[in-house]
Design a protein around this motif. Structure first.
Motif, PDB file in Angstrom:
ATOM      1  N   UNK A  44      46.179  50.340  16.012  1.00  0.00           N
ATOM      2  CA  UNK A  44      45.833  50.709  17.278  1.00  0.00           C
ATOM      3  C   UNK A  44      45.365  49.613  17.587  1.00  0.00           C
ATOM      4  N   UNK A  45      43.957  48.872  16.980  1.00  0.00           N
ATOM      5  CA  UNK A  45      43.019  48.153  17.893  1.00  0.00           C
ATOM      6  C   UNK A  45      44.909  46.542  17.977  1.00  0.00           C
ATOM      7  N   UNK A  46      45.153  46.436  17.416  1.00  0.00           N
ATOM      8  CA  UNK A  46      46.267  45.401  17.665  1.00  0.00           C
ATOM      9  C   UNK A  46      47.501  46.092  18.477  1.00  0.00           C
ATOM     10  N   UNK A  47      47.905  46.763  18.950  1.00  0.00           N
ATOM     11  CA  UNK A  47      48.497  47.727  19.405  1.00  0.00           C
ATOM     12  C   UNK A  47      47.763  47.291  21.383  1.00  0.00           C
ATOM     13  N   UNK A  48      46.110  48.061  21.701  1.00  0.00           N
ATOM     14  CA  UNK A  48      45.530  47.736  21.879  1.00  0.00           C
ATOM     15  C   UNK A  48      45.391  46.270  22.836  1.00  0.00           C
ATOM     16  N   UNK A  70      37.905  43.301  27.061  1.00  0.00           N
ATOM     17  CA  UNK A  70      39.135  43.953  26.395  1.00  0.00           C
ATOM     18  C   UNK A  70      39.334  43.879  24.968  1.00  0.00           C
ATOM     19  N   UNK A  71      39.122  42.671  24.435  1.00  0.00           N
ATOM     20  CA  UNK A  71      38.443  43.171  23.352  1.00  0.00           C
ATOM     21  C   UNK A  71      38.283  44.051  22.395  1.00  0.00           C
ATOM     22  N   UNK A  72      36.584  43.460  22.843  1.00  0.00           N
ATOM     23  CA  UNK A  72      35.670  44.674  22.506  1.00  0.00           C
ATOM     24  C   UNK A  72      36.027  45.918  22.096  1.00  0.00           C
ATOM     25  N   UNK A  73      36.566  46.408  23.417  1.00  0.00           N
ATOM     26  CA  UNK A  73      37.647  47.613  23.989  1.00  0.00           C
ATOM     27  C   UNK A  73      38.376  47.981  22.940  1.00  0.00           C
ATOM     28  N   UNK A  74      39.012  46.791  23.278  1.00  0.00           N
ATOM     29  CA  UNK A  74      40.070  47.585  21.635  1.00  0.00           C
ATOM     30  C   UNK A  74      40.011  47.853  19.955  1.00  0.00           C
TER      31      UNK A  74
END
Lengths: 193, 157
Positions: B105-109, B138-142
């Motif tokens: 999920x983190x990868x896709x986001x 955006x990175x932290x949010x992913x």
């Protein structure tokens, strides 16, 4: 002088002229320098691995063909913005006083916009010059991740519950993302909704 | 200096009314032509990254530790570029290879919301400060969203 971003000394941050093509007087703009560096990377790649460079050029040509419709759409929209919308109107719908309406437009626009993300930078820069808030630009860009036509593919790989939850979180966090970016960019009094 | 003021937001009201078609077209083409070299440059870099990194590479970078993998997923999702469908396909393959859902999920986001390869273009067109803050948030949010998604899936059974 290089078109330095950062907004220091009262200069507009981002692109507001002179950063792309050659500047008047024959100086090369930042955009052209960037393109030259990218080409240089290809020269290095070709020396290191001709197969890789040729394969990348083939990918590049495919991408150019794919991006053309999106670029044409963006060009048309930029023209429409310049021709039809008064700066005051953009400021009213996407600027300081836009409130919830501005967020809805940014979220809807981000979801509905087609093509790669970078194709939309020029239009967003144009809208910003007319008064669009940075928080709404960030929300627009975040919602580019929510792609309705691609939802069936995500459902195929991960199931509809995962897809639904992820999409809902992305929509919610696009607003949070916009708020944080806006706050960090100095929109402290403008995000009351 | 505040970027909002820098980027001309404050002066919108006082800039007058609509322009004629010729002036509008000239202004649009001028603005657009400045962006073209940047967009071509980004396309060149994305093409090179796409050609250089095979899809199979991604499954080799995960460790099996869920926390570390979510960070690795976000990092590689940020570095990767291309159509979001590609991230779904890679994510599907990673899932089959037993990689944790939070990492996927983190990868896709990160793939769809963070753009390291596009950063030069975003930086030049929308401003370095804006591009840096937006991509960092955006990175932290992913990672946060990935954890929340997996937590929510657990709650829903």
């Amino acid at each position: 002088m290089k078109a330095k971003a950062g907004g220091k000394e009262g200069r507009p941050e981002g692109m507001s002229g002179g950063a792309g093509m050659g500047k008047p007087g024959g100086r090369i703009g930042t955009g052209m320098k960037f393109l030259l560096v990218s080409c240089l990377v290809y020269v290095v790649a070709y020396v290191a691995s001709p197969e890789l460079a040729l394969s990348a050029i083939s990918v590049f040509l495919r991408m150019v063909v794919n991006i053309l419709p999106a670029l044409a759409l963006v060009l048309g929209m930029m023209f429409a913005v310049n021709l039809l919308l008064e700066p005051g109107k953009i400021a009213r719908y996407l600027g300081r006083e836009s409130g919830a309406k501005g967020w809805l437009i940014a979220i809807g626009g981000g979801i509905l916009s087609a093509g790669p993300i970078y194709a939309w930078y020029p239009m967003l820069a144009e809208l910003r010059k007319h008064g669009m808030k940075d928080s709404l630009i960030a929300a627009f860009l975040y919602n580019r991740a929510v792609k309705i036509p691609l939802i069936p593919i995500m459902v195929y790989y991960f199931g509809w519950i995962f897809t639904a939850i992820l999409t809902i979180y992305m929509l919610a966090f696009s607003v949070i993302n916009g708020f944080i970016v806006g706050f960090k960019r100095g929109e402290r009094n403008d995000n009351s909704g | 200096m505040d970027s909002k003021k820098d980027s001309g937001q404050g002066g919108a009201e006082g800039r007058g009314t609509r322009q004629g078609p010729v002036k509008s077209m000239r202004k649009t083409l001028n603005a657009f032509s400045q962006m073209i070299p940047i967009i071509i440059g980004v396309l060149l870099l994305i093409s090179l990254a796409t050609a250089a990194v095979p899809k199979e590479f991604y499954s080799s970078v995960f460790t099996g530790n869920e926390i570390l993998d979510s960070l690795i997923g976000a990092v590689f999702g940020s570095l990767a570029a291309g159509n979001p469908v590609t991230s779904y396909v890679i994510g599907g393959e990673l899932l089959l290879r037993g990689i944790s859902l939070v990492a996927i999920a983190a990868f896709i986001l990160a793939w769809v919301t963070v753009g390291v390869v596009q950063f030069p273009a975003e930086s030049m067109i929308l401003g370095r400060g804006f591009a840096f803050k937006r991509n960092l948030v955006s990175f932290l949010m992913s990672i946060v969203i990935a954890c929340l998604v997996v937590f929510s899936l657990g709650v829903l059974g």
